[in-house]
Design an enzyme around this catalytic site. Structure first.
Site, PDB file in Angstrom:
ATOM      1  N   LYS A 113      54.064   4.456  25.792  1.00 21.77           N
ATOM      2  CA  LYS A 113      54.855   4.437  27.025  1.00 21.77           C
ATOM      3  C   LYS A 113      56.031   5.412  26.972  1.00 21.77           C
ATOM      4  O   LYS A 113      56.448   5.957  27.990  1.00 21.77           O
ATOM      5  CB  LYS A 113      55.360   3.022  27.310  1.00 21.77           C
ATOM      6  CG  LYS A 113      54.259   2.000  27.568  1.00 21.77           C
ATOM      7  CD  LYS A 113      53.660   2.151  28.951  1.00 21.77           C
ATOM      8  CE  LYS A 113      52.568   1.115  29.216  1.00 21.77           C
ATOM      9  NZ  LYS A 113      51.865   1.351  30.478  1.00 21.77           N
ATOM     10  N   GLU A 131      59.365  -1.033  36.501  1.00 20.87           N
ATOM     11  CA  GLU A 131      58.677  -2.318  36.470  1.00 20.87           C
ATOM     12  C   GLU A 131      58.057  -2.458  35.091  1.00 20.87           C
ATOM     13  O   GLU A 131      57.827  -1.460  34.411  1.00 20.87           O
ATOM     14  CB  GLU A 131      57.579  -2.367  37.545  1.00 20.87           C
ATOM     15  CG  GLU A 131      56.232  -1.763  37.137  1.00 20.87           C
ATOM     16  CD  GLU A 131      56.257  -0.255  36.892  1.00 20.87           C
ATOM     17  OE1 GLU A 131      57.162   0.426  37.429  1.00 20.87           O
ATOM     18  OE2 GLU A 131      55.399   0.241  36.135  1.00 20.87           O
ATOM     19  N   SER A 170      47.122   2.407  21.263  1.00 18.95           N
ATOM     20  CA  SER A 170      48.244   2.727  22.141  1.00 18.95           C
ATOM     21  C   SER A 170      49.546   2.018  21.815  1.00 18.95           C
ATOM     22  O   SER A 170      50.612   2.456  22.241  1.00 18.95           O
ATOM     23  CB  SER A 170      47.858   2.430  23.593  1.00 18.95           C
ATOM     24  OG  SER A 170      47.480   1.073  23.712  1.00 18.95           O
TER      25      SER A 170
HETATM   26  C1  PLP Z   1      50.409  -0.843  24.053  1.00 19.96           C
HETATM   27  C2  PLP Z   1      49.922  -0.772  25.450  1.00 19.96           C
HETATM   28  N1  PLP Z   1      48.720  -0.240  25.708  1.00 19.96           N
HETATM   29  C3  PLP Z   1      48.240  -0.166  26.963  1.00 19.96           C
HETATM   30  C4  PLP Z   1      48.952  -0.645  28.044  1.00 19.96           C
HETATM   31  C5  PLP Z   1      48.332  -0.569  29.401  1.00 19.96           C
HETATM   32  O1  PLP Z   1      48.905   0.394  30.216  1.00 19.96           O
HETATM   33  P1  PLP Z   1      48.166   1.758  30.521  1.00 19.96           P
HETATM   34  O2  PLP Z   1      46.804   1.424  30.993  1.00 19.96           O
HETATM   35  O3  PLP Z   1      48.998   2.414  31.551  1.00 19.96           O
HETATM   36  O4  PLP Z   1      48.112   2.535  29.265  1.00 19.96           O
HETATM   37  C6  PLP Z   1      50.212  -1.202  27.822  1.00 19.96           C
HETATM   38  C7  PLP Z   1      51.014  -1.698  28.964  1.00 19.96           C
HETATM   39  O5  PLP Z   1      52.023  -2.308  28.844  1.00 19.96           O
HETATM   40  C8  PLP Z   1      50.701  -1.265  26.504  1.00 19.96           C
HETATM   41  O6  PLP Z   1      51.903  -1.810  26.250  1.00 19.96           O
END
Ligand code: PLP
Lengths: 275, 406
Positions: free
Chosen positions: B99, B121, B388
């Site tokens: 993020k 948000e 992620s």
């Molecule tokens: C670690 C992590 N991966 C994935 C996501 C999902 O969001 P996005 O699909 O925008 O990557 C989030 C959302 O809070 C997250 O914290």
């Protein structure tokens, strides 16, 4: 709708435009509310189409939408509401107001057709700016439905022509940057803004957001072609409900009394302006 | 003769109006329209401004800790007995997830635009923490809208945001999750148009947000592409990422979209199963609609009312998805599949034990899909997965489910 505004202009007073939420607190009660509006002094009716995610609305209208949805209101039923009202009242213009998604899911062509059959005169769709005119605005205009656009304090002179280009019926000037139900801004600033818009269009300009009392209606009506009241009406409905959220004997009369007061305010506005 | 230029690129969207096929667009109230056009102007200038790019890269290196490593998951690979599995370690970034890539980029835009207040948000709180972090770094006040339900289940992140000086506003409207937080942020924005920059946390919302968030997150895929070429001398056969709004997924997918040999899978939250309403599989189980400024796949009823989703992971608990994913699904370039809560939980435990990495519950969904696919692939094949975020924020949730209350 054009005739209604022309008649009022001849009378020398602004229109009272009343918003209420279709299906709040239930279908039959909201039909009774709608039927009571013209005789209480409403000149144009805005019929709210509930949506689960009303991004431009404050808590009062959000809750009204939630009550309506919980009672089973759908877009189909909102059109039915208009149809039932039209059976007795051929003249009062009805404008549907809401968000695009339920219309998109219903199907744009079918929606336009059914809205015309139900006696709808115009549409206000909050999340369709002029950049999105192909979606609904142009097809609706082609079939003879008015498309009423919101202009806001952020709509500057450079942008105004674009906003006004495919607008018909009237222009809805949102008196402040914010959501419905906020406090009323300084009426003199609003008057200046209305003049600015009028320099660009011959359409009537109605002002809404923040008008709650007869005094507000009188002050705003001094400079505008119409005054829109929404949150105050929706709040009136809410305050009349019993603990289970059902309508009571006070629901329809409460709205009627409120609208009567607002109508008196609007009728006094040009006199006030002349003083 | 000249080579014919490649006409069919999957990387050329969006068009001028912000469309990816029928998806995307700018479905916002008039009050916001001039702001969105301003943002687009500024973004168009920043994109090609070397000074902007240099500042972004510098903060990437020294503040976020980029490039993030590409890691060969040797024991997981051996355990599954199929394709070689590589992780792009976004969980090692400052603040613990991808993020921050987007937040750094957007706060530089906000600064260029002279904005003095940041709103955001958040669902899981990862984007809220990342926003609060960059707001602290640049000395701007920050308000984070968070569904009341999420405030409860992501308490550690709420505390982190407060420590960082942000104001966390719980949203009780609707069901108190991410979509309601987004509605509330939009309401704040229409009220405070002059001062405020809305820092959207995923590749969704009105144009130009899906494009600019993608560009800030594409650093993931660009690095991974170079790193895998260096490690293996070739591109991966499969790229996998979890999809909430879709920012980490589009970030890793986008640089590979025109590589025909690279298959891609986006993993949606299957929750408790697709039969009922307790899931968040917008593409697999939703239909096209318009919400939060764009047309995309949504969970909705026959009347166009938006449904509340469910996922074990707050970060996937959103009833929509970024518009570019909707398009990539419709044109068949990326496959989208659901993973259930319990599968994600098993994957969470497996990765923790086998690799000594505690993943967030969001990428645990991607791991679960890798666990399904790797054994069916050859040992000479390669999977690249976006890890992620890290799981520190989720240990309480997992502890509760496993009956080991903390
Ligand atoms: C670690 C992590 N991966 C994935 C996501 C999902 O969001 P996005 O699909 O925008 O990557 C989030 C959302 O809070 C997250 O914290």
């Amino acid at each position: 709708m054009d005739k209604r505004f022309a008649d009022l202009a001849a009378e020398g007073r602004p229109a009272l435009v009343t918003y209420f939420m279709g299906g709040d607190p239930d279908f039959e009660t909201s039909l009774a509310i709608m039927k009571s509006l013209p005789s209480a002094g409403s000149d144009v009716i805005e019929l709210g189409m509930p949506f689960s995610d009303p991004m431009a609305d404050g808590p009062a209208i959000q809750l009204a939408g939630q009550r309506a949805l919980k009672a089973g209101q759908t877009l189909e039923k909102t059109l039915e509401l208009a149809r039932r009202f039209r059976a007795d009242d051929k003249d009062t213009p009805i404008v549907l107001m809401g968000y695009y998604n339920p219309i998109y899911v219903y199907g744009v062509d079918r929606f336009i057709e059914n809205a015309l059959e139900a006696g709808i005169d115009g549409l206000i769709v909050v999340d369709l700016p002029p950049e999105m005119d192909d979606e609904l605005c142009l097809p609706a205009l082609a079939k003879g439905l008015n498309f009423i656009r919101l202009a806001t304090p952020t709509t500057d002179d450079k942008r105004l022509p674009k906003v006004l280009e495919n607008t018909s019926g009237f222009v809805y000037y949102v008196s402040m940057n914010g959501i419905t139900g906020s406090a009323l801004p300084d009426p003199s600033l609003v008057g200046g803004a209305v003049q600015r818009i009028k320099a660009h269009t011959r359409l009537p300009v109605c002002v809404g957001f923040g008008v709650k009392t007869p005094e507000h209606a009188r002050a705003i009506g001094a400079s505008a072609d119409g005054v829109v009241v929404g949150t105050a009406i929706v709040n009136q409905v809410a305050s009349s409900l019993n603990e289970e959220g059902h309508s009571t004997g006070a629901t329809v009369p409460g709205v009627e009394a409120l609208v009567r007061g607002l109508a008196a305010g609007v009728r006094g506005s040009r006199l006030a302006a002349a003083e | 003769m000249n080579q014919t230029p490649k006409l069919n690129s999957f990387r050329s969207g969006p068009d001028e109006d912000g469309r990816f096929g029928i998806f995307g667009g700018r479905f916002v109230a008039e009050t916001l329209m001039p702001l969105i056009l301003d943002l687009q102007d500024e973004w168009n200038k920043a994109k090609t401004d070397p000074a902007f790019q240099a500042e972004l890269a510098d903060l990437g290196t020294h503040y976020i800790g980029r490039p993030s490593p590409l890691y060969f998951a040797e024991r997981l690979t051996a355990e599954l007995g199929g394709a070689k599995i590589y992780f792009k370690r976004e969980e090692l970034n400052h603040t613990g997830s991808h993020k921050i890539n987007n937040c750094i980029g957007q706060i530089l835009l906000a600064k260029r635009m002279g904005k003095t207040r940041i709103i955001a948000e958040t669902g899981a709180g990862q984007h809220g923490v990342a926003s609060a972090t960059v707001a602290a770094r640049f000395g701007l006040p920050c308000v984070v809208y968070m569904g009341a339900t999420d405030v409860e289940r992501q308490a550690p992140n709420v505390f982190r945001m407060k420590l960082l000086g942000a104001e966390v506003k719980p949203v009780t409207a609707g069901s108190g999750t991410l979509k309601d937080a987004m509605n509330e942020a939009l309401r704040d924005w229409v009220t405070n148009v002059d001062s405020t920059y809305y820092l959207i946390g995923t590749a969704a919302g009105p144009h130009p947000y899906p494009e600019l968030v993608r560009e800030f997150q594409s650093v993931i895929g660009k690095e991974a592409r170079e790193q895998i070429l260096e490690a293996e001398g070739r591109l991966p056969d499969l790229v996998v990422a979890a999809v909430g709004g879709g920012s980490n997924a589009i970030g890793i997918f986008h640089p590979f979209l025109d590589d025909e040999t690279v298959k891609m899978v986006g993993v949606e939250a299957g929750g408790k199963g697709l039969d009922g309403d307790e899931h968040c599989a917008s593409i697999t189980a939703g239909s096209p609609g318009v919400l939060h400024g764009n047309r995309t796949y949504l969970l909705q009823d026959r009347d166009g009312q938006i449904k509340e989703g469910h996922s074990i992971s707050a970060g996937l608990d959103y009833p929509g998805i970024g518009p570019e994913h909707s398009w990539l699904s419709d044109v068949g370039r990326v496959e989208y599949v659901p993973i259930m809560d319990h599968e994600a939980l098993e994957a969470f435990r497996m990765l923790t034990r086998l690799e000594g990495i505690i993943p967030a519950l969001e990428p645990s969904h991607a791991i679960a899909e890798v666990i399904k696919r790797a054994p069916k692939m050859g040992k000479d094949e390669i999977i690249l997965m976006n890890l992620s975020g890290r799981g520190d924020k989720d240990i309480f949730t997992v502890g509760n489910i496993l009956g080991m209350g903390l």
